[in-house]
Scaffold this motif. Structure first.
Motif, mmCIF file in Angstrom:
data_model
loop_
_atom_site.group_PDB
_atom_site.id
_atom_site.type_symbol
_atom_site.label_atom_id
_atom_site.label_comp_id
_atom_site.label_asym_id
_atom_site.label_seq_id
_atom_site.Cartn_x
_atom_site.Cartn_y
_atom_site.Cartn_z
ATOM 1 N N LYS A 226 16.196 -10.094 2.221
ATOM 2 C CA LYS A 226 14.932 -9.375 2.096
ATOM 3 C C LYS A 226 13.908 -10.007 3.018
ATOM 4 C CE LYS A 226 15.521 -7.888 -2.710
ATOM 5 N NZ LYS A 226 14.913 -7.887 -4.071
ATOM 6 N N GLU A 227 13.195 -9.166 3.751
ATOM 7 C CA GLU A 227 12.133 -9.664 4.627
ATOM 8 C C GLU A 227 11.071 -10.376 3.795
ATOM 9 O OE1 GLU A 227 11.793 -9.676 7.813
ATOM 10 O OE2 GLU A 227 13.519 -8.459 8.413
ATOM 11 N N PRO A 228 10.503 -11.484 4.337
ATOM 12 C CA PRO A 228 9.432 -12.157 3.584
ATOM 13 C C PRO A 228 8.240 -11.233 3.412
ATOM 14 C CG PRO A 228 9.622 -13.032 5.824
ATOM 15 C CD PRO A 228 10.811 -12.149 5.595
ATOM 16 N N THR A 229 7.632 -11.314 2.253
ATOM 17 C CA THR A 229 6.514 -10.420 1.960
ATOM 18 C C THR A 229 5.266 -10.808 2.740
ATOM 19 O OG1 THR A 229 5.964 -11.789 0.039
ATOM 20 C CG2 THR A 229 7.386 -9.878 -0.338
ATOM 21 N N GLU A 230 5.146 -12.099 3.121
ATOM 22 C CA GLU A 230 3.971 -12.556 3.852
ATOM 23 C C GLU A 230 4.348 -12.867 5.291
ATOM 24 O OE1 GLU A 230 0.582 -16.101 3.677
ATOM 25 O OE2 GLU A 230 1.978 -15.771 2.024
#
Length: 278
Positions: free
Chosen positions: A52-56
């Motif tokens: 999952k891509e980092p949210t930040e």
């Protein structure tokens, strides 16, 4: 007879258990879509790693762009226009620059200007002199005009005008006496300079790094951490021209340094358009 009764009791006990367990077993749904309960094989789906891509978003502070070769450089484009630098190293030859520096150092009437900042009055960490037809106001204090140009300054102005095809009627002279003399972040965007002013900066003496930073967009709320930056080492005899939207979109400074520096003189030629007050 006793055997029949015994067999009936055993069969009744197993039947009762089967009847109860048929309702208490859990129902499990797996990828096949079929319900599983007691009496069925329990299938455990394979565990898989899902990236999952980092949210930040991780932001990196950009390295400054160094400009030290002769040429024309478009450093940004915005709704205000193109911000452009023109660099002329060795505009004044070294031998010529040495006697010019000595003459300007001795004969310009240098003084230390007092300004007013958020914390009250303070003295500029450098010496200055203003030549022109009208006073020059910045940082909440005014420099009175000196209309009697030194002959060397007039000669330099004429030479710059010939090369750049611009004309100038004013000049701010700056003397940086040592490494602790400086000028903080600012733009030359006072109303008397007009829209998109042309600034011609000519240096003599010690090399100092002229630093620039792009003004942040509104969503950054004045945070300069991640803005573009440009560094221009200004050697003695170097001419730097700032054109277009440079004063609208960028700030510049000459920072303090922490090792010995010999004196430096910087001449910033400009054109004033006095604002008529009604």
């Amino acid at each position: 007879m006793d055997d029949k009764r015994r067999r009936a009791r055993v069969q009744g006990a197993w039947a009762g258990k089967a009847k109860v367990t048929a309702h208490i077993g859990p129902t499990v749904f797996v990828n096949t879509g079929k319900p599983l309960g007691w009496g069925h094989d329990h299938v455990i789906p394979d565990k898989q790693f899902v990236y999952k891509e980092p949210t930040e978003v991780v932001r990196k502070i950009p390295d400054p762009r160094v400009i030290d070769k002769p040429g024309t450089y478009e450093i940004s484009t915005s709704a205000s226009g193109v911000s452009r630098l023109r660099l002329f190293p060795s505009f004044i030859e070294p031998k010529e620059g040495e006697w010019m520096f000595e003459q300007l150092y001795r004969e310009i009437p240098w003084r230390q200007k007092s300004n007013v900042g958020p914390d009250g009055p303070y003295q500029e960490p450098r010496l200055t002199c203003w030549y022109g037809e009208v006073p020059y106001t910045y940082s909440s204090s005014t420099m009175q005009a000196n209309p009697h140009w030194h002959p060397l300054l007039t000669m330099l102005k004429d030479r710059i005008e010939e090369v750049t095809a611009y004309s100038f009627n004013s000049l701010l002279c700056n003397l940086y006496r040592h490494d602790k003399d400086s000028i903080d972040w600012h733009s030359d965007n006072e109303p008397d300079l007009g829209k998109n002013p042309i600034i011609a900066s000519l240096s003599f003496g010690e090399t100092r790094v002229f630093q620039m930073r792009k003004k942040p967009p509104p969503e950054e709320q004045g945070d300069y951490t991640y803005v573009e930056r440009v560094h221009v080492p200004l050697d003695g005899g170097t001419l730097l021209i700032m054109e277009g939207a440079t004063q609208s979109d960028w700030q510049h400074r000459v920072p303090k340094e922490y090792h010995d520096r010999r004196p430096r003189i910087n001449l910033t030629f400009r054109t004033m358009f006095p604002v008529t007050k009604t």
